[in-house]
Design a protein around this motif. Sequence first.
Motif, PDB file in Angstrom:
ATOM      1  N   PRO A 232       8.139  64.840  18.677  1.00 56.72           N
ATOM      2  CA  PRO A 232       9.416  63.974  18.101  1.00 56.72           C
ATOM      3  C   PRO A 232       9.230  64.052  16.498  1.00 56.72           C
ATOM      4  CG  PRO A 232       8.275  62.992  19.938  1.00 56.72           C
ATOM      5  CD  PRO A 232       7.133  63.998  19.509  1.00 56.72           C
ATOM      6  N   GLU A 233      10.258  63.814  16.003  1.00 53.63           N
ATOM      7  CA  GLU A 233      10.478  63.696  14.677  1.00 53.63           C
ATOM      8  C   GLU A 233       9.591  62.742  13.959  1.00 53.63           C
ATOM      9  OE1 GLU A 233      14.625  63.573  13.407  1.00 53.63           O
ATOM     10  OE2 GLU A 233      15.148  65.885  13.738  1.00 53.63           O
ATOM     11  N   VAL A 265      12.488  67.522  17.378  1.00 55.99           N
ATOM     12  CA  VAL A 265      13.754  66.940  17.637  1.00 55.99           C
ATOM     13  C   VAL A 265      13.622  65.524  17.717  1.00 55.99           C
ATOM     14  CG1 VAL A 265      15.430  66.724  19.533  1.00 55.99           C
ATOM     15  CG2 VAL A 265      14.167  68.918  19.624  1.00 55.99           C
ATOM     16  N   ASP A 266      14.889  64.838  17.214  1.00 57.35           N
ATOM     17  CA  ASP A 266      14.964  63.453  17.156  1.00 57.35           C
ATOM     18  C   ASP A 266      14.251  62.636  18.366  1.00 57.35           C
ATOM     19  OD1 ASP A 266      16.488  60.930  15.856  1.00 57.35           O
ATOM     20  OD2 ASP A 266      16.942  60.996  17.869  1.00 57.35           O
ATOM     21  N   ASP A 267      13.572  61.593  18.035  1.00 53.51           N
ATOM     22  CA  ASP A 267      12.902  60.915  19.190  1.00 53.51           C
ATOM     23  C   ASP A 267      13.637  60.496  20.189  1.00 53.51           C
ATOM     24  OD1 ASP A 267      11.243  60.869  16.520  1.00 53.51           O
ATOM     25  OD2 ASP A 267       9.968  59.477  17.669  1.00 53.51           O
ATOM     26  N   HIS A 268      14.930  59.821  19.869  1.00 51.81           N
ATOM     27  CA  HIS A 268      15.553  59.388  20.796  1.00 51.81           C
ATOM     28  C   HIS A 268      16.364  60.233  21.532  1.00 51.81           C
ATOM     29  CE1 HIS A 268      15.013  55.278  19.336  1.00 51.81           C
ATOM     30  NE2 HIS A 268      15.244  55.643  18.030  1.00 51.81           N
ATOM     31  N   LEU A 269      16.765  61.480  21.201  1.00 53.83           N
ATOM     32  CA  LEU A 269      17.289  62.702  21.829  1.00 53.83           C
ATOM     33  C   LEU A 269      16.164  63.190  22.798  1.00 53.83           C
ATOM     34  CD1 LEU A 269      19.422  64.264  19.050  1.00 53.83           C
ATOM     35  CD2 LEU A 269      20.124  62.882  20.604  1.00 53.83           C
ATOM     36  N   LEU A 270      15.157  63.320  22.385  1.00 56.35           N
ATOM     37  CA  LEU A 270      14.008  63.955  23.041  1.00 56.35           C
ATOM     38  C   LEU A 270      13.471  62.958  24.159  1.00 56.35           C
ATOM     39  CD1 LEU A 270      12.240  66.467  23.340  1.00 56.35           C
ATOM     40  CD2 LEU A 270      10.794  65.419  21.811  1.00 56.35           C
ATOM     41  N   LEU A 271      13.503  61.782  24.147  1.00 54.57           N
ATOM     42  CA  LEU A 271      12.762  61.126  24.953  1.00 54.57           C
ATOM     43  C   LEU A 271      13.719  59.979  25.800  1.00 54.57           C
ATOM     44  CD1 LEU A 271       9.755  59.938  22.365  1.00 54.57           C
ATOM     45  CD2 LEU A 271       9.750  61.620  24.295  1.00 54.57           C
TER      46      LEU A 271
END
Length: 301
Positions: A232-233, A265-271
């Motif tokens: 994550p970023e 990838v942006d944390d919220h998009l990935l997780l």
Amino acid sequence: MSGARARATGRGAAVAAAAWVLLASGYSSSASAQQKARIVTLGASVTETVVALGLGELIVGADRSSNPFAPASATRLDFFRNTSAEGVLTLRPTFVLAIDGSGPPAAFEQLGSAGVLVHTLLPATDAASAGARIRAIAKALGVAGAGATLAGRVEQEAIEAAGIARSATSVPRVLAIYARGTGTLFVSGTGTPMDAMLRLANARNAVTAFSDFRPLTPEAVIAAAPDYILLPERGLASIGGVAGVLAIPGIAQTPAGRQRAIVTVDDHLLLGFGPRLGEGIRRLTAALHPELASRLAQMSK
């Protein structure tokens, strides 16, 4: 209750049960009723969903992971896994919407005893379960119609992105690392959000010998032999970027390390598996399958 588990125990059980009946029957569907609602959200994807439904002004408190999405007026609470019942109760909430894994259980027991209904949402690992979670949140807020519309869009975008990913000619092995500084490095096994996202992006998790997250070791890194390393970023930034990843013992001995094949990838998009799930799949797929980048970019227009 589809998509959510309601917790209410002790002397607050009857009060909480009555509150759920009111919510499910549309109690909060009118403007006047919604003005009376006071919601605490635990988990970024839950908070993002409430805001996407146009009801962010009802949030009186949100956990720290929700910072990018919670309204400025909302009180910031500790992370969803470290919920303080006392801190929540000071906000006089009508009910709490909590992501799976929120706790500790004792805090929720205390909230239930005080008459606060806690909705613990089921985890999301694909388009269908992400849509179900959105519908559950919307039903609790008395806006089922808006929830159905949002969930339908999220499901369609995710299905389209995953469909493009499946057209890739290769299925790379990916080592997924969760990092919060060099002293906190974990590798993802199966059953995690990162593992689920890799499958949606037509990639293989390089670590399948265990589930959940475990501390990263040089031996595990070398044995995984990944084609790519995913972080994550925020995690990547916390260890000094690509140079910091390459300095992790064992990384330089892997195919990904030798090729400097580090993706983020942006944390919220990935997780998160929230309202922007399709965007998360597109970004991860483009990073792992560069030949599909132009087709994926067309989706976002």
